[in-house]
Design a protein around this motif. Structure first.
Motif, PDB file in Angstrom:
ATOM      1  N   MET A 294       1.013  -1.165  -0.010  1.00 11.03           N
ATOM      2  CA  MET A 294       0.135  -0.071   0.020  1.00 11.03           C
ATOM      3  C   MET A 294       0.769   1.310   0.104  1.00 11.03           C
ATOM      4  N   LYS A 295       0.793   2.214  -1.007  1.00 12.10           N
ATOM      5  CA  LYS A 295       1.424   3.029  -0.972  1.00 12.10           C
ATOM      6  C   LYS A 295       1.103   4.547   0.017  1.00 12.10           C
ATOM      7  N   LYS A 296       2.213   4.862   0.646  1.00 12.39           N
ATOM      8  CA  LYS A 296       1.690   5.971   1.860  1.00 12.39           C
ATOM      9  C   LYS A 296       1.506   7.235   1.149  1.00 12.39           C
ATOM     10  N   GLU A 297       0.408   7.962   1.513  1.00 11.35           N
ATOM     11  CA  GLU A 297       0.121   9.252   1.015  1.00 11.35           C
ATOM     12  C   GLU A 297       1.059  10.262   1.763  1.00 11.35           C
ATOM     13  N   THR A 298       1.609  10.967   0.880  1.00 16.45           N
ATOM     14  CA  THR A 298       2.303  12.258   1.231  1.00 16.45           C
ATOM     15  C   THR A 298       1.454  13.526   1.497  1.00 16.45           C
ATOM     16  N   LYS A 299       1.721  14.166   2.555  1.00 23.63           N
ATOM     17  CA  LYS A 299       1.230  15.286   2.904  1.00 23.63           C
ATOM     18  C   LYS A 299       1.774  16.493   2.313  1.00 23.63           C
ATOM     19  N   THR A 300       0.779  17.815   2.125  1.00 26.96           N
ATOM     20  CA  THR A 300       1.452  18.939   1.574  1.00 26.96           C
ATOM     21  C   THR A 300       1.391  19.968   2.672  1.00 26.96           C
ATOM     22  N   TYR A 301       2.218  20.481   3.154  1.00 25.75           N
ATOM     23  CA  TYR A 301       2.298  21.766   4.022  1.00 25.75           C
ATOM     24  C   TYR A 301       2.528  23.173   3.352  1.00 25.75           C
ATOM     25  N   ARG A 302       1.611  23.948   3.685  1.00 29.01           N
ATOM     26  CA  ARG A 302       1.863  25.405   3.215  1.00 29.01           C
ATOM     27  C   ARG A 302       2.970  26.204   4.084  1.00 29.01           C
ATOM     28  N   PRO A 303       3.825  26.854   3.294  1.00 30.17           N
ATOM     29  CA  PRO A 303       4.749  27.676   4.070  1.00 30.17           C
ATOM     30  C   PRO A 303       4.199  28.705   4.507  1.00 30.17           C
ATOM     31  N   ASN A 304       4.669  29.071   5.712  1.00 28.57           N
ATOM     32  CA  ASN A 304       3.775  29.906   6.635  1.00 28.57           C
ATOM     33  C   ASN A 304       4.951  30.831   7.437  1.00 28.57           C
ATOM     34  N   VAL A 305       4.577  31.914   8.061  1.00 24.48           N
ATOM     35  CA  VAL A 305       5.406  32.730   8.853  1.00 24.48           C
ATOM     36  C   VAL A 305       4.494  32.871   9.935  1.00 24.48           C
ATOM     37  N   ALA A 306       5.001  32.844  11.391  1.00 25.37           N
ATOM     38  CA  ALA A 306       4.105  33.223  12.450  1.00 25.37           C
ATOM     39  C   ALA A 306       4.864  34.260  13.511  1.00 25.37           C
ATOM     40  N   ALA A 307       4.124  34.996  13.853  1.00 28.57           N
ATOM     41  CA  ALA A 307       4.847  36.025  14.982  1.00 28.57           C
ATOM     42  C   ALA A 307       4.214  36.189  16.132  1.00 28.57           C
ATOM     43  N   ILE A 308       5.348  35.955  17.313  1.00 31.05           N
ATOM     44  CA  ILE A 308       5.039  36.170  18.634  1.00 31.05           C
ATOM     45  C   ILE A 308       5.296  37.832  18.844  1.00 31.05           C
ATOM     46  N   VAL A 309       4.365  38.403  19.061  1.00 32.70           N
ATOM     47  CA  VAL A 309       4.149  39.808  19.008  1.00 32.70           C
ATOM     48  C   VAL A 309       4.276  40.177  20.548  1.00 32.70           C
ATOM     49  N   LEU A 310       5.343  40.935  20.896  1.00 34.85           N
ATOM     50  CA  LEU A 310       5.591  41.391  22.285  1.00 34.85           C
ATOM     51  C   LEU A 310       4.966  42.821  22.318  1.00 34.85           C
ATOM     52  N   SER A 311       4.631  43.454  23.342  1.00 34.55           N
ATOM     53  CA  SER A 311       4.302  44.714  23.591  1.00 34.55           C
ATOM     54  C   SER A 311       5.407  45.552  23.492  1.00 34.55           C
ATOM     55  N   SER A 312       4.977  46.760  23.264  1.00 35.14           N
ATOM     56  CA  SER A 312       6.394  47.816  23.082  1.00 35.14           C
ATOM     57  C   SER A 312       7.087  47.958  24.757  1.00 35.14           C
TER      58      SER A 312
ATOM     59  N   ILE B 271       3.769  24.456   7.331  1.00 35.56           N
ATOM     60  CA  ILE B 271       5.099  24.345   8.028  1.00 35.56           C
ATOM     61  C   ILE B 271       5.419  25.898   7.825  1.00 35.56           C
ATOM     62  N   GLN B 272       5.792  26.171   9.464  1.00 38.46           N
ATOM     63  CA  GLN B 272       6.008  27.394   9.806  1.00 38.46           C
ATOM     64  C   GLN B 272       7.442  27.871  10.301  1.00 38.46           C
ATOM     65  N   LYS B 273       7.749  29.323  10.049  1.00 42.47           N
ATOM     66  CA  LYS B 273       8.894  29.684  10.607  1.00 42.47           C
ATOM     67  C   LYS B 273       8.409  30.928  11.467  1.00 42.47           C
ATOM     68  N   TYR B 274       9.025  30.836  12.753  1.00 45.35           N
ATOM     69  CA  TYR B 274       8.533  31.740  13.908  1.00 45.35           C
ATOM     70  C   TYR B 274       9.386  32.897  14.078  1.00 45.35           C
ATOM     71  N   PHE B 275       9.137  33.927  14.435  1.00 43.67           N
ATOM     72  CA  PHE B 275       9.688  34.972  14.831  1.00 43.67           C
ATOM     73  C   PHE B 275       9.140  35.484  15.952  1.00 43.67           C
ATOM     74  N   LEU B 276      10.041  36.001  17.049  1.00 42.44           N
ATOM     75  CA  LEU B 276       9.640  36.575  18.363  1.00 42.44           C
ATOM     76  C   LEU B 276       9.964  38.294  17.926  1.00 42.44           C
ATOM     77  N   VAL B 277       8.839  38.989  17.844  1.00 43.44           N
ATOM     78  CA  VAL B 277       9.054  40.491  17.573  1.00 43.44           C
ATOM     79  C   VAL B 277       8.592  41.387  18.545  1.00 43.44           C
ATOM     80  N   ARG B 278       9.096  42.655  18.561  1.00 42.17           N
ATOM     81  CA  ARG B 278       8.542  43.575  19.632  1.00 42.17           C
ATOM     82  C   ARG B 278       7.871  44.874  18.813  1.00 42.17           C
ATOM     83  N   LEU B 279       6.991  45.170  19.083  1.00 45.29           N
ATOM     84  CA  LEU B 279       6.224  46.383  18.485  1.00 45.29           C
ATOM     85  C   LEU B 279       7.005  47.576  19.043  1.00 45.29           C
ATOM     86  N   GLN B 280       7.159  48.408  18.057  1.00 49.42           N
ATOM     87  CA  GLN B 280       7.729  49.549  18.075  1.00 49.42           C
ATOM     88  C   GLN B 280       7.040  50.578  19.044  1.00 49.42           C
ATOM     89  N   GLU B 281       7.449  51.401  19.532  1.00 49.87           N
ATOM     90  CA  GLU B 281       6.675  52.648  20.497  1.00 49.87           C
ATOM     91  C   GLU B 281       5.610  53.269  19.433  1.00 49.87           C
TER      92      GLU B 281
END
Length: 157
Positions: A1-19, A98-108
């Motif tokens: 039985m053939k294994k099904e391959t999954k498809t993942y959408r390339p995505n970015v995610a931001a953990i946004v910290l307050s200023s 499939i995600q690339k995560y960034f930790l970011v800070r809001l500017q003032e």
């Protein structure tokens, strides 16, 4: 039985910290317009011609109305997750992201505005780390834990 391959959408995610960061550690979360009580970090697809960093700035502008941020750190790997069954149909032909995560800070001077051209969120708030998982939609929790734990170990959170 053939294994099904999954498809993942390339995505970015931001953990946004307050200023107020690093004096106060508050994380931005927002409630999706299309899924009731689904709180999450801002995220979005990476266009073919974009780098993850370019997509990060574009997505933040589109979703929270500002790209006035400073990148604090970047998660070193790509992380994938599968969509739950009720989301799979909407996101066809993708099985997950499939995600690339960034930790970011809001500017003032940055101002959040979720009433964008195509609003993805209907509410937002800043929460302490201890409150976060009481809000986050269940299928995102394992990835969020992994990424936040990494940033905590590295001394950012």
């Amino acid at each position: 039985m053939k294994k099904e391959t999954k498809t993942y959408r390339p995505n970015v995610a931001a953990i946004v910290l307050s200023s107020k960061y690093p004096l106060v550690c508050e994380l931005f979360i927002a409630s999706r317009t299309d899924i009731k009580n689904a709180w999450q970090f801002p995220q979005g697809g990476i266009d073919k011609s974009e780098t993850p960093r370019e997509a990060l700035f574009r997505e933040l502008k589109e979703e929270i109305g500002t790209d006035k941020i400073d990148i604090v750190a970047e998660y070193p790997e790509w992380i994938s997750y599968d969509f739950p069954s009720q989301v799979v149909k909407k996101m066809y032909p993708y099985d997950g992201q499939i995600q690339k995560y960034f930790l970011v800070r809001l500017q003032e001077q940055s101002e959040i505005n979720i009433n964008t051209k195509e609003p993805e969120f209907d509410a937002y708030k800043f929460v302490q780390m201890e409150e976060l998982f009481g809000h986050i939609t269940y299928f995102k929790r394992p990835v969020y834990r992994q990424v936040l734990e990494y940033f905590r170990r590295k001394g950012y959170l």
